[in-house]
Design a protein around this motif. Structure first.
Motif, short mmCIF file in Angstrom:
data_model
loop_
_atom_site.label_atom_id
_atom_site.label_comp_id
_atom_site.label_asym_id
_atom_site.label_seq_id
_atom_site.Cartn_x
_atom_site.Cartn_y
_atom_site.Cartn_z
N LYS A 1 -18.77 -5.08 10.06
CA LYS A 1 -18.89 -3.75 9.46
C LYS A 1 -20.34 -3.38 9.20
O LYS A 1 -20.72 -2.21 9.26
CB LYS A 1 -18.10 -3.69 8.16
CG LYS A 1 -17.96 -2.30 7.58
CD LYS A 1 -16.92 -2.24 6.49
CE LYS A 1 -16.72 -0.80 6.03
NZ LYS A 1 -15.66 -0.70 5.00
N VAL B 1 -12.35 -1.63 11.89
CA VAL B 1 -13.01 -1.97 10.63
C VAL B 1 -13.91 -0.83 10.15
O VAL B 1 -13.97 -0.53 8.96
CB VAL B 1 -13.82 -3.27 10.81
CG1 VAL B 1 -14.77 -3.48 9.64
CG2 VAL B 1 -12.87 -4.46 10.94
N SER C 1 -9.79 0.33 8.22
CA SER C 1 -10.02 -0.63 7.15
C SER C 1 -9.87 -2.05 7.68
O SER C 1 -9.19 -2.30 8.68
CB SER C 1 -9.04 -0.42 5.99
OG SER C 1 -7.72 -0.79 6.36
N ARG C 2 -10.51 -2.96 6.98
CA ARG C 2 -10.42 -4.38 7.31
C ARG C 2 -9.00 -4.90 7.09
O ARG C 2 -8.48 -5.69 7.89
CB ARG C 2 -11.42 -5.15 6.45
CG ARG C 2 -11.24 -6.65 6.42
CD ARG C 2 -12.35 -7.28 5.60
NE ARG C 2 -12.10 -8.70 5.34
CZ ARG C 2 -11.54 -9.18 4.25
NH1 ARG C 2 -11.14 -8.33 3.29
NH2 ARG C 2 -11.37 -10.47 4.08
N GLN C 3 -8.34 -4.46 6.00
CA GLN C 3 -6.99 -4.92 5.71
C GLN C 3 -6.01 -4.52 6.80
O GLN C 3 -5.11 -5.29 7.15
CB GLN C 3 -6.52 -4.37 4.36
CG GLN C 3 -7.18 -4.99 3.14
CD GLN C 3 -8.57 -4.46 2.89
OE1 GLN C 3 -8.98 -3.46 3.48
NE2 GLN C 3 -9.31 -5.12 2.01
N GLU C 4 -6.18 -3.32 7.35
CA GLU C 4 -5.27 -2.88 8.40
C GLU C 4 -5.42 -3.75 9.65
O GLU C 4 -4.43 -4.16 10.26
CB GLU C 4 -5.51 -1.41 8.75
CG GLU C 4 -4.60 -0.89 9.85
CD GLU C 4 -4.68 0.61 10.03
OE1 GLU C 4 -4.42 1.09 11.16
OE2 GLU C 4 -5.02 1.31 9.07
N GLN D 1 0.84 -1.19 0.00
CA GLN D 1 0.00 0.00 0.00
C GLN D 1 0.88 1.25 0.00
O GLN D 1 2.05 1.20 0.36
CB GLN D 1 -0.91 0.01 1.23
CG GLN D 1 -1.93 -1.11 1.28
CD GLN D 1 -3.06 -0.94 0.28
OE1 GLN D 1 -3.31 0.16 -0.19
NE2 GLN D 1 -3.71 -2.04 -0.07
N ASP E 1 -1.60 4.26 4.49
CA ASP E 1 -2.01 2.86 4.63
C ASP E 1 -0.85 1.89 4.49
O ASP E 1 -1.04 0.68 4.59
CB ASP E 1 -3.07 2.51 3.58
CG ASP E 1 -4.36 3.28 3.79
OD1 ASP E 1 -4.64 3.63 4.95
OD2 ASP E 1 -5.08 3.54 2.81
#
Length: 375
Positions: free
Chosen positions: A284, A220, A224-227, A94, A98
């Motif tokens: 979420k 979330v 973000s979910r990825q983090e 990223q 991010d």
């Protein structure tokens, strides 16, 4: 006795028909509120998570009973490694705020604490089975739900209605029914070596689960979910790896590896990876509390599979327990929670609608706008 006149009979008929029509419209409105597409979707997503948990329970029980393999930290370590290889690597590519290095520079200590809470929650619950009874684990594990609601109240500023507390009580009543069914079916045959230590481990694990879930919901929805998954994968791998070398190296050395044991480890890791990957998606659109209420059925799915795999005895109370839990879950999802405005906000001190059960809230706002227009 005087007979009723035809006129009075005709006058009472519209009132009776009106009463019946009113009751029918109310039932239709309740049915429409309880069985909307959003609630049905939430139920389906929650049961998908329950099936993932059921998969981890069955594979762990197979490893423990058939192959004498008790390595919960190794199983968790494999899951965290998968999260690291997928989501942490994604963060590394990223750009901007991010990026993995940027996140670590700003919030490394926060995610260290989150990873520690997540790893130890998994470990303490599994370790508690060695000391206390199945009944104690199932009952005390529900302690995490009121802790979760309290943390959501103070940290996420969630505001509950009376129906939410009633729904939680109904779900816990269903868990009590399930425990009663276990005792009647003869599954409660292990008194544990030290019940007090086991009960304390369950309470600590449930509390740490609540902390982890509240942090997950915040990250979330705000970030973000990825983090979340990337940071949990990174720090979970490091922490569980260190703990693995300290507490389980002897147990791992005693494993007689073959393809069946390896396949069970892979199945456990995949179920756990799916659980971690899908839970943020469900959280979420709902909330941490509704997710935890939905996955109360995981033990029941494990029991149903255990009827065929481990020759458990069937009890009709299992069906009753499942029904009661689902009723409580539907009640909780039927009414949206609210999020209070921060105290330092410049807007007036009123509550604003949060994003738990988003479809219901959009529906309610549309109805209120229509009502205002009519007025």
């Amino acid at each position: 006795m005087e007979a009723e006149s035809p006129a009075s009979t005709r006058a009472s008929e519209p009132r009776a028909l009106g009463t019946v029509g009113s009751i029918g419209s109310q039932l239709s409105r309740i049915r429409g509120k309880l069985f909307t597409w959003d609630i049905l979707k939430t139920i389906a997503l929650g049961q998908m998570l329950s099936l993932c948990i059921c998969g981890t329970a069955i594979t762990s029980q197979y490893l423990a009973e058939k192959y004498r393999v008790n390595t919960p930290m190794l199983q968790s370590f494999i899951n965290y490694c998968l999260l690291f290889l997928v989501y942490t690597v994604m963060l590394a590519f990223q750009s901007g705020s991010d990026n993995l290095l940027e996140i670590l520079r700003r919030k490394w200590w926060k995610y260290t604490l989150l990873g520690l809470a997540d790893v130890e929650a998994n470990y303490l619950i599994v370790r508690a089975y060695q000391y206390t009874t199945l009944t104690s684990v199932q009952l005390l594990d529900c302690f995490g739900i009121p802790v979760l609601m309290a943390l959501s109240w103070f940290i996420l500023r969630a505001r509950y209605k009376v129906i939410h507390f009633i729904a939680v009580f109904v779900c816990l009543l269903g868990v009590g029914t399930m425990v009663g069914a276990d005792i009647l079916a003869g599954r409660e045959d292990n008194s544990g070596s030290d019940v007090l230590i086991g009960d304390i481990l369950v309470l600590l694990g449930a509390s740490l689960y609540a902390v982890s879930n509240v942090c997950e919901e915040y990250i979330v929805k705000k970030l973000s979910r990825q983090e979340f998954l990337g940071m949990v994968g990174l720090f979970g791998t490091i922490i569980s790896g260190i703990q693995l070398l300290i507490v389980e190296y002897k147990d791992i050395a005693r494993i007689q590896w073959d393809w069946k044991i390896a396949l069970l480890f892979v199945a456990f890791a995949l179920c756990m990876f799916c659980l971690y990957s899908f839970m943020p998606l469900v959280m979420k659109v709902t909330s941490a509390t509704s997710v935890n209420l939905g996955i109360l059925t995981a033990d029941l799915y494990s029991l149903f599979f255990g009827l065929f795999l481990f020759e458990y005895k069937f009890s009709g109370l299992y069906i009753l327990s499942f029904t009661v839990i689902m009723v409580g879950f539907i009640l909780y999802c039927s009414t949206p929670t609210r999020t209070a405005e921060p105290a330092e906000s410049s807007v007036p001190p009123v509550t604003s609608i949060g994003i738990d059960n988003l479809g219901l809230k959009l529906e309610e706002s549309g109805l209120s706008e229509t009502h205002s227009a009519v007025l």
